[in-house]
Design an enzyme around this catalytic site. Sequence first.
Site, mmCIF file in Angstrom:
data_model
loop_
_atom_site.group_PDB
_atom_site.id
_atom_site.type_symbol
_atom_site.label_atom_id
_atom_site.label_comp_id
_atom_site.label_asym_id
_atom_site.label_seq_id
_atom_site.Cartn_x
_atom_site.Cartn_y
_atom_site.Cartn_z
ATOM 1 N N ALA A 123 0.736 -1.074 0.097
ATOM 2 C CA ALA A 123 -0.033 0.040 0.101
ATOM 3 C C ALA A 123 0.938 1.197 -0.085
ATOM 4 O O ALA A 123 0.385 2.296 0.140
ATOM 5 C CB ALA A 123 -1.021 0.064 1.288
ATOM 6 N N ASN A 191 1.894 -2.805 7.937
ATOM 7 C CA ASN A 191 2.847 -3.720 7.142
ATOM 8 C C ASN A 191 3.634 -2.688 6.363
ATOM 9 O O ASN A 191 4.905 -2.725 6.072
ATOM 10 C CB ASN A 191 2.242 -4.718 6.056
ATOM 11 C CG ASN A 191 1.505 -5.698 6.902
ATOM 12 O OD1 ASN A 191 1.931 -6.625 7.416
ATOM 13 N ND2 ASN A 191 0.029 -5.268 7.039
ATOM 14 N N HIS A 221 -0.211 7.444 3.910
ATOM 15 C CA HIS A 221 0.873 7.349 4.342
ATOM 16 C C HIS A 221 1.966 8.341 3.923
ATOM 17 O O HIS A 221 2.000 8.568 2.758
ATOM 18 C CB HIS A 221 1.439 5.822 4.142
ATOM 19 C CG HIS A 221 0.594 4.859 4.351
ATOM 20 N ND1 HIS A 221 0.297 4.325 5.715
ATOM 21 C CD2 HIS A 221 -0.122 3.971 3.468
ATOM 22 C CE1 HIS A 221 -0.758 3.372 5.676
ATOM 23 N NE2 HIS A 221 -1.029 3.362 4.338
HETATM 24 N N1 LIG Z 1 2.017 -5.023 2.447
HETATM 25 C C1 LIG Z 1 0.874 -4.225 2.556
HETATM 26 O O1 LIG Z 1 0.989 -3.174 2.027
HETATM 27 C C2 LIG Z 1 -0.378 -4.726 3.191
HETATM 28 C C3 LIG Z 1 -0.338 -5.854 3.790
HETATM 29 N N2 LIG Z 1 -1.705 -6.243 4.280
HETATM 30 C C4 LIG Z 1 -1.646 -7.618 5.127
HETATM 31 O O2 LIG Z 1 -2.134 -8.538 4.211
HETATM 32 C C5 LIG Z 1 -2.578 -9.657 4.921
HETATM 33 C C6 LIG Z 1 -3.671 -10.048 3.947
HETATM 34 O O3 LIG Z 1 -4.646 -8.811 4.107
HETATM 35 P P1 LIG Z 1 -6.112 -9.126 3.481
HETATM 36 O O4 LIG Z 1 -6.139 -9.525 2.343
HETATM 37 O O5 LIG Z 1 -6.632 -7.532 3.707
HETATM 38 O O6 LIG Z 1 -6.615 -9.764 4.840
HETATM 39 P P2 LIG Z 1 -8.333 -10.492 4.867
HETATM 40 O O7 LIG Z 1 -8.565 -10.857 6.233
HETATM 41 O O8 LIG Z 1 -9.084 -9.944 3.820
HETATM 42 O O9 LIG Z 1 -7.894 -11.925 4.162
HETATM 43 C C7 LIG Z 1 -7.155 -12.887 4.688
HETATM 44 C C8 LIG Z 1 -7.808 -14.307 4.178
HETATM 45 O O10 LIG Z 1 -6.840 -15.458 4.746
HETATM 46 C C9 LIG Z 1 -7.939 -16.411 5.081
HETATM 47 N N3 LIG Z 1 -7.232 -17.247 5.992
HETATM 48 C C10 LIG Z 1 -7.257 -17.147 7.410
HETATM 49 N N4 LIG Z 1 -6.637 -18.188 8.036
HETATM 50 C C11 LIG Z 1 -6.429 -18.970 7.027
HETATM 51 C C12 LIG Z 1 -5.688 -20.170 7.069
HETATM 52 N N5 LIG Z 1 -5.256 -20.933 8.070
HETATM 53 N N6 LIG Z 1 -5.161 -20.698 5.793
HETATM 54 C C13 LIG Z 1 -5.758 -20.273 4.754
HETATM 55 N N7 LIG Z 1 -6.332 -18.933 4.620
HETATM 56 C C14 LIG Z 1 -6.630 -18.425 5.797
HETATM 57 C C15 LIG Z 1 -9.156 -15.654 5.515
HETATM 58 O O11 LIG Z 1 -10.307 -16.425 5.524
HETATM 59 C C16 LIG Z 1 -9.245 -14.499 4.654
HETATM 60 O O12 LIG Z 1 -9.879 -14.798 3.386
HETATM 61 C C17 LIG Z 1 -2.776 -9.272 6.161
HETATM 62 O O13 LIG Z 1 -1.710 -9.580 7.130
HETATM 63 C C18 LIG Z 1 -2.818 -7.566 6.181
HETATM 64 O O14 LIG Z 1 -2.215 -7.183 7.463
HETATM 65 C C19 LIG Z 1 -2.753 -5.411 4.216
HETATM 66 C C20 LIG Z 1 -2.795 -4.241 3.813
HETATM 67 C C21 LIG Z 1 -1.293 -3.673 3.144
HETATM 68 O O1 LIG Z 2 -3.579 -0.301 3.304
HETATM 69 C C1 LIG Z 2 -2.903 0.331 4.004
HETATM 70 O O2 LIG Z 2 -2.945 1.655 3.852
HETATM 71 C C2 LIG Z 2 -1.742 -0.114 4.692
HETATM 72 C C3 LIG Z 2 -1.816 -1.056 5.571
HETATM 73 O O3 LIG Z 2 -3.032 -1.285 5.853
HETATM 74 C C4 LIG Z 2 -0.951 -1.874 5.952
HETATM 75 O O4 LIG Z 2 0.205 -1.425 6.090
HETATM 76 O O5 LIG Z 2 -1.076 -3.071 6.528
#
Ligand SMILES: NC(=O)C1=CN([C@@H]2O[C@H](COP(=O)(O)OP(=O)(O)OC[C@H]3O[C@@H](n4cnc5c(N)ncnc54)[C@H](O)[C@@H]3O)[C@@H](O)[C@H]2O)C=CC1
Ligand SMILES: O=C([O-])CC(=O)C(=O)O
Length: 270
Positions: A123, A191, A221
């Site tokens: 993000a 993250n 951000h």
């Molecule tokens: N790098 C970045 O900039 C960002 C990273 N993230 C991170 O990315 C990750 C995913 O985010 P989102 O897709 O928004 O979350 P989300 O909650 O929408 O999706 C996560 C998925 O993983 C599934 N899940 C949970 N336990 C599981 C298991 N044991 N086995 C398989 N699937 C499982 C859930 O059912 C859900 O569908 C989070 O840790 C979040 O903090 C989010 C936003 C930005």
């Molecule tokens: O989507 C965003 O703005 C960033 C975020 O949640 C993260 O860093 O996990």
Amino acid sequence: MRLEKTVAIAGLGAIGLEVARALDKGVDGLRLVAVSARDQAKAGANLAGFSGRPRLLPLEALADEAEIVVECAPAAVFAQVAGAAIARGRIFVPASVGALLPRMHLVEEARRSGARIVVPTGALLGLDAVRAAAEGSVESVTIETRKPPRGLEGAPYLAEMGLDMGAVTEPMLVFKGNALEAARGFPANVNVAAALALAGIGPERTMVEIWAIPGLARNTHTIRVEAAAARFTMSIEGVPSETNPRTGKLTPLSILACLRGLVSTLKVGS
Ligand SMILES: NC(=O)C1=CN([C@@H]2O[C@H](COP(=O)(O)OP(=O)(O)OC[C@H]3O[C@@H](n4cnc5c(N)ncnc54)[C@H](O)[C@@H]3O)[C@@H](O)[C@H]2O)C=CC1
Ligand SMILES: O=C([O-])CC(=O)C(=O)O
């Protein structure tokens, strides 16, 4: 002729499902072969419309099937996905970058197994400039994250401090500290701070402020870098996804761009 790389995705939520859909539509050089989901029935329904037929597997089995393992699951299961991918010498692409900070031993394990850990910009923005600056000397790196209070709900730090996001009526600085402390206190929210720390001067020296702003429509951000070669300030206002307001819509697109960069002939940006 270029060989195709196989891809597996852990987690089919706001990020994983978007990435899976885009790969299924077709990205030159990449083929989705497996996914993992918590809710098998829901995953089956989501995959029913796919033209390819990725296998639905347990988290640890993804690395047996694919050369690239993309982690888009909650931080709580990060170690399972990362451990298997790294042990098998795969390319590991994590979305839950905050969960990597307390597990930097994985980088040493990857060195031994021949795996690579490729962190997408997610993000955030500008990690190319931060990496370039960090090849020289860098005095300071800071990030200010602004989110609507509901985008921070559920963070362990808030519970520890007794902060109720439902009661926030005006802009509030909820956290100030380094990226390691931020990742510990807000494992699902910062993250971006973890990725910034890894791109630049590390989690101890990267300073983070998290603000809760009532009524804010976009996750914002702002990065400030003071380095010998350049001073820069960059800001990004991400549109929150409908399925998960904590996550910006840019994140799956960033992961897709990152995956394309792993196989493309022309690659832009350092
Ligand atoms: N790098 C970045 O900039 C960002 C990273 N993230 C991170 O990315 C990750 C995913 O985010 P989102 O897709 O928004 O979350 P989300 O909650 O929408 O999706 C996560 C998925 O993983 C599934 N899940 C949970 N336990 C599981 C298991 N044991 N086995 C398989 N699937 C499982 C859930 O059912 C859900 O569908 C989070 O840790 C979040 O903090 C989010 C936003 C930005
Ligand atoms: O989507 C965003 O703005 C960033 C975020 O949640 C993260 O860093 O996990």
